[in-house]
Design a protein around this motif. Structure first.
Motif, PDB file in Angstrom:
ATOM      1  N   ASP A 193     -22.461  25.247  -8.187  1.00  0.00           N
ATOM      2  CA  ASP A 193     -21.529  24.258  -8.705  1.00  0.00           C
ATOM      3  C   ASP A 193     -21.622  22.959  -7.897  1.00  0.00           C
ATOM      4  OD1 ASP A 193     -19.338  23.559 -10.523  1.00  0.00           O
ATOM      5  OD2 ASP A 193     -18.150  23.439  -8.677  1.00  0.00           O
ATOM      6  N   ARG A 194     -21.735  23.088  -6.569  1.00  0.00           N
ATOM      7  CA  ARG A 194     -21.847  21.885  -5.740  1.00  0.00           C
ATOM      8  C   ARG A 194     -23.114  21.110  -6.061  1.00  0.00           C
ATOM      9  NH1 ARG A 194     -21.542  22.722   0.560  1.00  0.00           N
ATOM     10  NH2 ARG A 194     -22.517  20.650   0.567  1.00  0.00           N
ATOM     11  N   GLY A 195     -24.200  21.841  -6.267  1.00  0.00           N
ATOM     12  CA  GLY A 195     -25.472  21.192  -6.585  1.00  0.00           C
ATOM     13  C   GLY A 195     -25.401  20.445  -7.911  1.00  0.00           C
ATOM     14  N   VAL A 196     -24.763  21.067  -8.898  1.00  0.00           N
ATOM     15  CA  VAL A 196     -24.612  20.438 -10.205  1.00  0.00           C
ATOM     16  C   VAL A 196     -23.822  19.143 -10.073  1.00  0.00           C
ATOM     17  CG1 VAL A 196     -23.330  20.648 -12.370  1.00  0.00           C
ATOM     18  CG2 VAL A 196     -24.851  22.487 -11.644  1.00  0.00           C
ATOM     19  N   ARG A 197     -22.724  19.209  -9.329  1.00  0.00           N
ATOM     20  CA  ARG A 197     -21.884  18.013  -9.177  1.00  0.00           C
ATOM     21  C   ARG A 197     -22.613  16.922  -8.404  1.00  0.00           C
ATOM     22  NH1 ARG A 197     -16.278  18.750 -10.172  1.00  0.00           N
ATOM     23  NH2 ARG A 197     -16.017  20.758 -11.221  1.00  0.00           N
ATOM     24  N   ALA A 198     -23.372  17.330  -7.388  1.00  0.00           N
ATOM     25  CA  ALA A 198     -24.134  16.341  -6.618  1.00  0.00           C
ATOM     26  C   ALA A 198     -25.166  15.655  -7.510  1.00  0.00           C
ATOM     27  CB  ALA A 198     -24.813  17.015  -5.431  1.00  0.00           C
ATOM     28  N   ALA A 199     -25.829  16.430  -8.355  1.00  0.00           N
ATOM     29  CA  ALA A 199     -26.849  15.862  -9.239  1.00  0.00           C
ATOM     30  C   ALA A 199     -26.209  14.891 -10.232  1.00  0.00           C
ATOM     31  CB  ALA A 199     -27.592  16.974  -9.974  1.00  0.00           C
ATOM     32  N   LEU A 200     -25.087  15.286 -10.827  1.00  0.00           N
ATOM     33  CA  LEU A 200     -24.405  14.398 -11.782  1.00  0.00           C
ATOM     34  C   LEU A 200     -23.943  13.117 -11.087  1.00  0.00           C
ATOM     35  CD1 LEU A 200     -22.237  17.004 -13.756  1.00  0.00           C
ATOM     36  CD2 LEU A 200     -24.160  15.683 -14.669  1.00  0.00           C
ATOM     37  N   THR A 201     -23.372  13.262  -9.887  1.00  0.00           N
ATOM     38  CA  THR A 201     -22.885  12.095  -9.149  1.00  0.00           C
ATOM     39  C   THR A 201     -24.038  11.139  -8.856  1.00  0.00           C
ATOM     40  OG1 THR A 201     -21.230  13.519  -8.114  1.00  0.00           O
ATOM     41  CG2 THR A 201     -21.598  11.373  -7.091  1.00  0.00           C
ATOM     42  N   GLN A 202     -25.158  11.713  -8.376  1.00  0.00           N
ATOM     43  CA  GLN A 202     -26.320  10.871  -8.065  1.00  0.00           C
ATOM     44  C   GLN A 202     -26.827  10.136  -9.296  1.00  0.00           C
ATOM     45  OE1 GLN A 202     -29.481  13.056  -6.217  1.00  0.00           O
ATOM     46  NE2 GLN A 202     -28.285  13.287  -4.364  1.00  0.00           N
ATOM     47  N   HIS A 203     -26.885  10.864 -10.409  1.00  0.00           N
ATOM     48  CA  HIS A 203     -27.383  10.223 -11.623  1.00  0.00           C
ATOM     49  C   HIS A 203     -26.459   9.077 -12.039  1.00  0.00           C
ATOM     50  CE1 HIS A 203     -29.203   9.557 -15.478  1.00  0.00           C
ATOM     51  NE2 HIS A 203     -28.017   9.670 -16.037  1.00  0.00           N
ATOM     52  N   LEU A 204     -25.142   9.335 -12.070  1.00  0.00           N
ATOM     53  CA  LEU A 204     -24.193   8.290 -12.497  1.00  0.00           C
ATOM     54  C   LEU A 204     -24.231   7.100 -11.539  1.00  0.00           C
ATOM     55  CD1 LEU A 204     -21.188  10.495 -13.668  1.00  0.00           C
ATOM     56  CD2 LEU A 204     -22.726   9.144 -15.109  1.00  0.00           C
ATOM     57  N   ARG A 205     -24.313   7.376 -10.236  1.00  0.00           N
ATOM     58  CA  ARG A 205     -24.390   6.285  -9.255  1.00  0.00           C
ATOM     59  C   ARG A 205     -25.606   5.411  -9.524  1.00  0.00           C
ATOM     60  NH1 ARG A 205     -21.365   8.745  -4.822  1.00  0.00           N
ATOM     61  NH2 ARG A 205     -19.272   8.266  -5.573  1.00  0.00           N
ATOM     62  N   ALA A 206     -26.760   6.066  -9.796  1.00  0.00           N
ATOM     63  CA  ALA A 206     -27.984   5.298 -10.047  1.00  0.00           C
ATOM     64  C   ALA A 206     -27.810   4.412 -11.281  1.00  0.00           C
ATOM     65  CB  ALA A 206     -29.173   6.239 -10.224  1.00  0.00           C
ATOM     66  N   VAL A 207     -27.199   4.962 -12.330  1.00  0.00           N
ATOM     67  CA  VAL A 207     -26.992   4.193 -13.562  1.00  0.00           C
ATOM     68  C   VAL A 207     -26.064   3.008 -13.281  1.00  0.00           C
ATOM     69  CG1 VAL A 207     -25.957   4.264 -15.863  1.00  0.00           C
ATOM     70  CG2 VAL A 207     -27.413   6.136 -15.091  1.00  0.00           C
ATOM     71  N   LEU A 208     -25.010   3.235 -12.502  1.00  0.00           N
ATOM     72  CA  LEU A 208     -24.050   2.166 -12.241  1.00  0.00           C
ATOM     73  C   LEU A 208     -24.617   1.129 -11.280  1.00  0.00           C
ATOM     74  CD1 LEU A 208     -20.799   4.306 -12.007  1.00  0.00           C
ATOM     75  CD2 LEU A 208     -21.560   2.906 -13.930  1.00  0.00           C
ATOM     76  N   THR A 209     -25.472   1.569 -10.332  1.00  0.00           N
ATOM     77  CA  THR A 209     -26.095   0.621  -9.403  1.00  0.00           C
ATOM     78  C   THR A 209     -26.976  -0.357 -10.162  1.00  0.00           C
ATOM     79  OG1 THR A 209     -26.173   2.377  -7.751  1.00  0.00           O
ATOM     80  CG2 THR A 209     -27.483   0.433  -7.297  1.00  0.00           C
ATOM     81  N   GLU A 210     -27.602   0.173 -11.222  1.00  0.00           N
ATOM     82  CA  GLU A 210     -28.511  -0.680 -11.995  1.00  0.00           C
ATOM     83  C   GLU A 210     -27.749  -1.754 -12.764  1.00  0.00           C
ATOM     84  OE1 GLU A 210     -32.501   0.121 -14.646  1.00  0.00           O
ATOM     85  OE2 GLU A 210     -30.629   1.145 -15.095  1.00  0.00           O
ATOM     86  N   HIS A 211     -26.474  -1.513 -13.024  1.00  0.00           N
ATOM     87  CA  HIS A 211     -25.663  -2.486 -13.765  1.00  0.00           C
ATOM     88  C   HIS A 211     -24.455  -2.886 -12.923  1.00  0.00           C
ATOM     89  CE1 HIS A 211     -27.973  -1.646 -17.375  1.00  0.00           C
ATOM     90  NE2 HIS A 211     -27.854  -0.383 -17.086  1.00  0.00           N
ATOM     91  N   PRO A 212     -24.679  -3.481 -11.741  1.00  0.00           N
ATOM     92  CA  PRO A 212     -23.553  -3.704 -10.828  1.00  0.00           C
ATOM     93  C   PRO A 212     -22.499  -4.642 -11.423  1.00  0.00           C
ATOM     94  CG  PRO A 212     -25.505  -4.875 -10.069  1.00  0.00           C
ATOM     95  CD  PRO A 212     -25.932  -4.032 -11.214  1.00  0.00           C
ATOM     96  N   GLN A 213     -22.945  -5.538 -12.304  1.00  0.00           N
ATOM     97  CA  GLN A 213     -21.992  -6.522 -12.826  1.00  0.00           C
ATOM     98  C   GLN A 213     -20.921  -5.888 -13.699  1.00  0.00           C
ATOM     99  OE1 GLN A 213     -24.939  -5.936 -13.855  1.00  0.00           O
ATOM    100  NE2 GLN A 213     -25.012  -6.016 -16.091  1.00  0.00           N
ATOM    101  N   VAL A 214     -21.194  -4.702 -14.216  1.00  0.00           N
ATOM    102  CA  VAL A 214     -20.257  -4.143 -15.195  1.00  0.00           C
ATOM    103  C   VAL A 214     -19.278  -3.138 -14.602  1.00  0.00           C
ATOM    104  CG1 VAL A 214     -21.956  -4.412 -17.015  1.00  0.00           C
ATOM    105  CG2 VAL A 214     -21.710  -2.204 -15.875  1.00  0.00           C
TER     106      VAL A 214
END
Lengths: 237, 237
Positions: A193-214
């Motif tokens: 469960d921790r691994g799943v959450r870490a993977a989701l968090t990392q993915h969402l962070r990467a997506v949001l980093t790419e669009h910092p203005q929003v």
């Protein structure tokens, strides 16, 4: 044939699920399900016209569980844009509902994947699975808009996010264990469960980093009324 | 029982594949495969001790196709770090090998997913599928290191990248079509080859944007000798 009470359906689906988890959807014929549940085959056949129909209805029972779990989360339909702005942690929570890594939740996920595989060559199941997939895409979109991504990016990223959820689920769903006497296969990379959450968090962070203005954009509260492709959800059975 | 030539195995696997694509792995019994291919059931049984063994061997044939395709790409084992630094486009090319969206490639992908589903309750297949999954993780890692991600990040991101590939594949693999006379279901979001490549590109760009300092790093040419967890690939059959 007198009408059956609710516990009858519960017994039928429980028998279907035991067979599917043990031997796959192909083994869950009407006759085998009746034998497994200690039920009359002709009664089962009265309610379910064939194996396809029975399995599609059993899928709907699993599907309901997922929908029910989702109803309590801040990204649920009708709740977005009311209350506090959702955070990445909230998004991970709601997506992790699709990725239970143990207990009854994991069994449901294994069932879901068995039914999806069956939907590749069975039309009744394909219709039901199609509805599930569309709702997961809608949830992914909703999550990304909730986190502040503007609609065009959210639409593209929603498909990737759904792929991440589906792909993680594929890995969470365990492979068969060894027969008695054989050594267990090393599975170095099973997700917890921790691994799943870490993977989701990392993915969402990467997506949001790419669009910092929003990231700071407010959530559009009218989003719930705007979905252009809200196809009716077909349900077999 | 005299030894059979290569074309015999080709015929057996072709019969297995037709049945699996039409009705799933459960239907591909030794007897059904013999009937489908116009072969003697006892001869098929001489070479394949049961349905599990037959299906695991048929998987290996599909698996070989993927490995063969990969051998020609710049991220193939032994080629990384030699020649030009790979670009995101090269990474997308090599990952797209796992995501054919039409023709014989799509059929292979559908077979792969049917075999994976079978591996959830069949140990022979689980061993073979486990090997495939590990090689895909290894490729994902190799791609990310090739693009300049340092090893700790590449290890974490490799699992997410594999999930993206697997999840996209789940979507590419088509659901069953309607029976004759019924209207076709609208599938608004089926992936095309362009869509798959766009999704992979977007995902890789997001991962690289998050680690801008590393994009310019040189590829470590000793990477090929470094894999710590290069487990032996088990093959059933």
């Amino acid at each position: 044939m007198r009408p059956q009470n609710l516990s009858y359906y519960v017994e039928v689906y429980a028998a279907v699920e035991r067979i599917v988890l043990r031997s796959g959807c192909g083994a869950a014929t009407v006759r085998a399900v009746a034998a497994e549940g200690g039920l009359s085959a002709s009664t089962v056949r009265y309610y379910y016209r064939n194996q396809s129909h029975l399995l599609a209805c059993a899928f709907a029972a699993v599907d309901d569980h997922f929908s029910h779990e989702l109803g309590r989360h801040p990204f649920a339909p009708g709740r977005l844009g009311r209350g506090d702005k959702p955070r990445v942690e909230d998004a991970v929570d709601v997506l992790a509902v699709h990725l239970p890594t143990d207990g009854a939740g994991l069994e449901r996920l294994r069932l879901l994947h068995a039914y999806k595989a069956w939907g590749r060559h069975d039309w009744d199941m394909a219709v039901t699975v199609g509805g599930f997939d569309r709702r997961l895409l809608d949830l992914s979109h909703r999550v990304l808009v909730g986190l502040g991504l503007p609609t065009p990016q959210a639409q593209r990223q929603a498909r990737i996010l759904r792929a991440v959820v589906t792909g993680l689920a594929e890995e969470v769903v365990t492979l068969a264990g060894p027969p008695e006497g054989e050594p267990a296969m090393r599975l170095p990379d099973r997700f917890t469960d921790r691994g799943v959450r870490a993977a989701l968090t990392q993915h969402l962070r990467a997506v949001l980093t790419e669009h910092p203005q929003v990231v700071a954009d407010p959530v559009d509260p009218s989003y719930d009324d705007q979905r252009p492709e809200d196809l009716p959800v077909d349900r077999a059975g």
